[in-house]
Scaffold this motif. Sequence first.
Motif, PDB file in Angstrom:
ATOM      1  N   ARG A 136       0.834  -1.230   0.000  1.00 46.26           N
ATOM      2  CA  ARG A 136       0.000   0.000   0.000  1.00 46.26           C
ATOM      3  C   ARG A 136       0.856   1.261   0.000  1.00 46.26           C
ATOM      4  O   ARG A 136       0.634   2.178  -0.793  1.00 46.26           O
ATOM      5  N   TYR A 143      -4.818   5.637   2.649  1.00 48.68           N
ATOM      6  CA  TYR A 143      -5.366   4.670   3.596  1.00 48.68           C
ATOM      7  C   TYR A 143      -6.886   4.508   3.437  1.00 48.68           C
ATOM      8  O   TYR A 143      -7.396   3.389   3.411  1.00 48.68           O
ATOM      9  N   GLU A 254     -12.593   6.106  10.300  1.00 54.32           N
ATOM     10  CA  GLU A 254     -12.197   6.211  11.704  1.00 54.32           C
ATOM     11  C   GLU A 254     -10.686   6.022  11.829  1.00 54.32           C
ATOM     12  O   GLU A 254     -10.076   5.344  11.011  1.00 54.32           O
ATOM     13  N   HIS A 255     -10.118   6.640  12.854  1.00 53.21           N
ATOM     14  CA  HIS A 255      -8.674   6.554  13.076  1.00 53.21           C
ATOM     15  C   HIS A 255      -8.403   6.123  14.516  1.00 53.21           C
ATOM     16  O   HIS A 255      -9.077   6.601  15.432  1.00 53.21           O
ATOM     17  N   PRO A 256      -7.396   5.267  14.735  1.00 53.84           N
ATOM     18  CA  PRO A 256      -7.126   4.821  16.104  1.00 53.84           C
ATOM     19  C   PRO A 256      -6.229   5.808  16.861  1.00 53.84           C
ATOM     20  O   PRO A 256      -5.226   6.277  16.310  1.00 53.84           O
ATOM     21  N   SER A 258      -4.647   6.557  21.049  1.00 51.08           N
ATOM     22  CA  SER A 258      -4.546   6.118  22.447  1.00 51.08           C
ATOM     23  C   SER A 258      -5.303   7.095  23.331  1.00 51.08           C
ATOM     24  O   SER A 258      -5.308   8.305  23.078  1.00 51.08           O
ATOM     25  N   SER A 272      -4.331  12.786  22.457  1.00 53.94           N
ATOM     26  CA  SER A 272      -3.302  13.738  22.013  1.00 53.94           C
ATOM     27  C   SER A 272      -2.800  13.293  20.654  1.00 53.94           C
ATOM     28  O   SER A 272      -2.275  12.191  20.502  1.00 53.94           O
ATOM     29  N   LYS A 274      -0.804  13.930  17.021  1.00 53.71           N
ATOM     30  CA  LYS A 274       0.289  14.652  16.358  1.00 53.71           C
ATOM     31  C   LYS A 274      -0.053  14.876  14.894  1.00 53.71           C
ATOM     32  O   LYS A 274      -0.523  13.966  14.218  1.00 53.71           O
ATOM     33  N   GLY A 277      -0.731  13.641   8.843  1.00 51.45           N
ATOM     34  CA  GLY A 277      -1.282  13.489   7.484  1.00 51.45           C
ATOM     35  C   GLY A 277      -2.606  14.214   7.367  1.00 51.45           C
ATOM     36  O   GLY A 277      -2.923  15.100   8.169  1.00 51.45           O
ATOM     37  N   PHE A 279      -5.776  13.621   8.051  1.00 47.63           N
ATOM     38  CA  PHE A 279      -6.733  13.672   9.157  1.00 47.63           C
ATOM     39  C   PHE A 279      -6.132  14.409  10.365  1.00 47.63           C
ATOM     40  O   PHE A 279      -6.729  15.349  10.897  1.00 47.63           O
ATOM     41  N   THR A 280      -4.953  13.998  10.765  1.00 50.49           N
ATOM     42  CA  THR A 280      -4.361  14.545  11.992  1.00 50.49           C
ATOM     43  C   THR A 280      -4.037  16.037  11.851  1.00 50.49           C
ATOM     44  O   THR A 280      -4.099  16.779  12.828  1.00 50.49           O
ATOM     45  N   ASP A 436       0.862   1.436  14.101  1.00 51.24           N
ATOM     46  CA  ASP A 436       0.577   1.080  12.723  1.00 51.24           C
ATOM     47  C   ASP A 436      -0.007  -0.328  12.707  1.00 51.24           C
ATOM     48  O   ASP A 436       0.702  -1.289  12.954  1.00 51.24           O
TER      49      ASP A 436
HETATM   50  C1  LIG Z   1      -3.224   1.571  18.413  1.00 47.20           C
HETATM   51  C2  LIG Z   1      -2.861   2.918  17.845  1.00 47.20           C
HETATM   52  C3  LIG Z   1      -2.825   4.021  18.674  1.00 47.20           C
HETATM   53  C4  LIG Z   1      -2.482   5.275  18.164  1.00 47.20           C
HETATM   54  N1  LIG Z   1      -2.428   6.334  19.004  1.00 47.20           N
HETATM   55  C5  LIG Z   1      -2.073   7.556  18.525  1.00 47.20           C
HETATM   56  C6  LIG Z   1      -2.024   8.698  19.388  1.00 47.20           C
HETATM   57  O1  LIG Z   1      -2.343   8.634  20.579  1.00 47.20           O
HETATM   58  N2  LIG Z   1      -1.648   9.888  18.853  1.00 47.20           N
HETATM   59  C7  LIG Z   1      -1.318  10.015  17.520  1.00 47.20           C
HETATM   60  O2  LIG Z   1      -0.981  11.126  17.105  1.00 47.20           O
HETATM   61  N3  LIG Z   1      -1.343   8.955  16.687  1.00 47.20           N
HETATM   62  C8  LIG Z   1      -1.735   7.726  17.136  1.00 47.20           C
HETATM   63  N4  LIG Z   1      -1.799   6.657  16.278  1.00 47.20           N
HETATM   64  C9  LIG Z   1      -1.471   6.860  14.859  1.00 47.20           C
HETATM   65  C10 LIG Z   1      -2.651   7.478  14.121  1.00 47.20           C
HETATM   66  O3  LIG Z   1      -3.746   6.571  14.087  1.00 47.20           O
HETATM   67  C11 LIG Z   1      -2.248   7.803  12.688  1.00 47.20           C
HETATM   68  O4  LIG Z   1      -1.172   8.696  12.742  1.00 47.20           O
HETATM   69  C12 LIG Z   1      -3.369   8.484  11.957  1.00 47.20           C
HETATM   70  O5  LIG Z   1      -4.454   7.611  11.764  1.00 47.20           O
HETATM   71  C13 LIG Z   1      -2.833   8.970  10.616  1.00 47.20           C
HETATM   72  O6  LIG Z   1      -3.892   9.499   9.840  1.00 47.20           O
HETATM   73  P1  LIG Z   1      -3.629  10.706   8.810  1.00 47.20           P
HETATM   74  O7  LIG Z   1      -4.755  10.714   7.834  1.00 47.20           O
HETATM   75  O8  LIG Z   1      -3.398  11.961   9.538  1.00 47.20           O
HETATM   76  O9  LIG Z   1      -2.274  10.324   8.150  1.00 47.20           O
HETATM   77  P2  LIG Z   1      -1.950   9.635   6.778  1.00 47.20           P
HETATM   78  O10 LIG Z   1      -0.755  10.310   6.227  1.00 47.20           O
HETATM   79  O11 LIG Z   1      -3.157   9.449   5.922  1.00 47.20           O
HETATM   80  O12 LIG Z   1      -1.551   8.177   7.288  1.00 47.20           O
HETATM   81  C14 LIG Z   1      -0.300   7.897   7.814  1.00 47.20           C
HETATM   82  C15 LIG Z   1      -0.317   6.419   8.205  1.00 47.20           C
HETATM   83  O13 LIG Z   1      -1.184   6.246   9.332  1.00 47.20           O
HETATM   84  C16 LIG Z   1      -1.925   5.036   9.185  1.00 47.20           C
HETATM   85  N5  LIG Z   1      -3.362   5.353   9.095  1.00 47.20           N
HETATM   86  C17 LIG Z   1      -3.937   6.332   8.368  1.00 47.20           C
HETATM   87  N6  LIG Z   1      -5.256   6.326   8.511  1.00 47.20           N
HETATM   88  C18 LIG Z   1      -5.524   5.308   9.360  1.00 47.20           C
HETATM   89  C19 LIG Z   1      -6.722   4.758   9.877  1.00 47.20           C
HETATM   90  N7  LIG Z   1      -7.916   5.270   9.559  1.00 47.20           N
HETATM   91  N8  LIG Z   1      -6.637   3.687  10.699  1.00 47.20           N
HETATM   92  C20 LIG Z   1      -5.447   3.138  10.999  1.00 47.20           C
HETATM   93  N9  LIG Z   1      -4.274   3.613  10.540  1.00 47.20           N
HETATM   94  C21 LIG Z   1      -4.313   4.673   9.726  1.00 47.20           C
HETATM   95  C22 LIG Z   1      -1.486   4.370   7.916  1.00 47.20           C
HETATM   96  O14 LIG Z   1      -0.464   3.424   8.199  1.00 47.20           O
HETATM   97  C23 LIG Z   1      -0.926   5.511   7.127  1.00 47.20           C
HETATM   98  O15 LIG Z   1       0.038   5.092   6.196  1.00 47.20           O
HETATM   99  C24 LIG Z   1      -2.171   5.411  16.777  1.00 47.20           C
HETATM  100  C25 LIG Z   1      -2.227   4.310  15.953  1.00 47.20           C
HETATM  101  C26 LIG Z   1      -2.577   3.077  16.472  1.00 47.20           C
HETATM  102  C27 LIG Z   1      -2.639   1.879  15.550  1.00 47.20           C
END
Ligand SMILES: Cc1cc2nc3c(=O)[nH]c(=O)nc-3n(C[C@H](O)[C@H](O)[C@H](O)COP(=O)(O)OP(=O)(O)OC[C@H]3O[C@@H](n4cnc5c(N)ncnc54)[C@H](O)[C@@H]3O)c2cc1C
Length: 438
Positions: A136, A143, A254-256, A258, A272, A274, A277, A279-280, A436
Amino acid sequence: MSNFYFGLFWVSVYLALVLSPLVALLLGRVPAGNGFWWDFSLALGFAGTAMMGTLFLQTARFRRVAAPFGIDIVYYFHRQSSLFAFAFILVHPVILLSLEPGLWDSFRLSPGNWPVWAGAGSLLALMLLLGSSLWRKTLHIHYDSWRIAHAVLACLALALAIVHILGVGYYVDAHWKKMIWGGITASWLLLLFYIRLIRPVLLLQRPYRVTGVRPERGETWTLQLAPDGHAGFNFQPGQFAWLTVWSSPFALKEHPFSIASSAERSDCLEFSIKELGDFTARIKDVQIGQRVYVDGPYGSFSIDREPAPGFVFIAGGIGIAPIMGMLRTFADRSDNRPCLLIYAYNSWERLTFREELESLQDRMELNLVTVLKDPPAGWQGEVGLVNRGVLERCLPEQRASREYFICGPVAMLDLSERLLHELGVPMHRIHSELFDLV
Ligand SMILES: Cc1cc2nc3c(=O)[nH]c(=O)nc-3n(C[C@H](O)[C@H](O)[C@H](O)COP(=O)(O)OP(=O)(O)OC[C@H]3O[C@@H](n4cnc5c(N)ncnc54)[C@H](O)[C@@H]3O)c2cc1C
């Protein structure tokens, strides 16, 4: 029942689900044998299809199923078992075609050959599914698009495999055997119905309201939520939840994250986040009062699952989030067990929760070691990355009896796990959270 027995129970359920179609097919009248390899290839096809069905179950996020293992392990198992299911299904026609080259004729475009084409279609869907999942990031698939394609291809692969099995009719010619496969198919459809319809409806009925959006050091934003019209949920410190912010729970967006707040307060959840990408980076624009949905809690990365006389936390970057949840809980519980936090970050200026960590030291037995990659002038603390030297200098003498929680970049996780083990920490005391799942 302990987690071990629950785990054993779910592994037995899994084996029963995968093997029962095979056993059912061998009962009653079976077709005249065509030799071991012929039957073996059919068994692989049936087992691969049954495994495919259980893949839906693994990502259905049933808390009771995931609890003994941790959802990250369940997702890992999902990835590995999908490779096995694919291998079984791929080897099935390879064996048949090498035993009986005449079978190539059944790929001719003729109306009677639809069951074979259904099988081929299922295999193609599986190939696309695996290829897009394994590569991917290399293929630059977003994603959200990947997730939708993943769901569609998975349903297609399974549906076509069942059409193939029933259409070919070999080993399933008896009416009651067709009924069994029909029953298996119906239960998979019910599962899909639950995941895609029932669960989103349940989430819609338990919304949350945004009560605060707080900037933190290090391009991080803390989202504060309160349950809207319900009591919220209890969770263990360190667990995570899936957040849906700008869409409905039906949208698969939906995004995971903590849960970074104290487990002693279910009336207020904090995440919290960071900026990273699409969404964040938008989290800072969330409006106070906005409605969001929280699916949780999940995960096994928690001090509450590991009783110990003391704890060591190793955090890198935003990996501090679940650890913050655990430390805040320690403080709220007036738990005086000793905690060591080794926190690696790029710079002192951007060190997320810097001030709060310092003040937490007054409320609990917390020893804080900051490791900076790019320290300011006059910095007296640790410099560089978390390495053997840092661990040797900081770890407590009774290191083998402590529980270790590591969260951060993959490279830090791998190195820390290896070094801790080399320094005498038993592997079962080391718990890691990877941000991840795919
Ligand atoms: C169990 C767990 C706990 C987390 N806790 C935190 C936290 O407390 N704080 C924090 O800042 N980040 C946390 N993250 C990471 C956070 O989920 C990703 O950074 C966020 O989803 C990225 O989304 P984006 O669209 O901003 O970034 P993008 O640039 O679109 O994605 C970056 C990467 O994040 C992952 N990702 C993107 N979308 C999703 C989704 N919907 N579901 C799962 N993974 C995705 C993929 O691997 C992707 O390549 C956690 C992840 C997991 C698995």
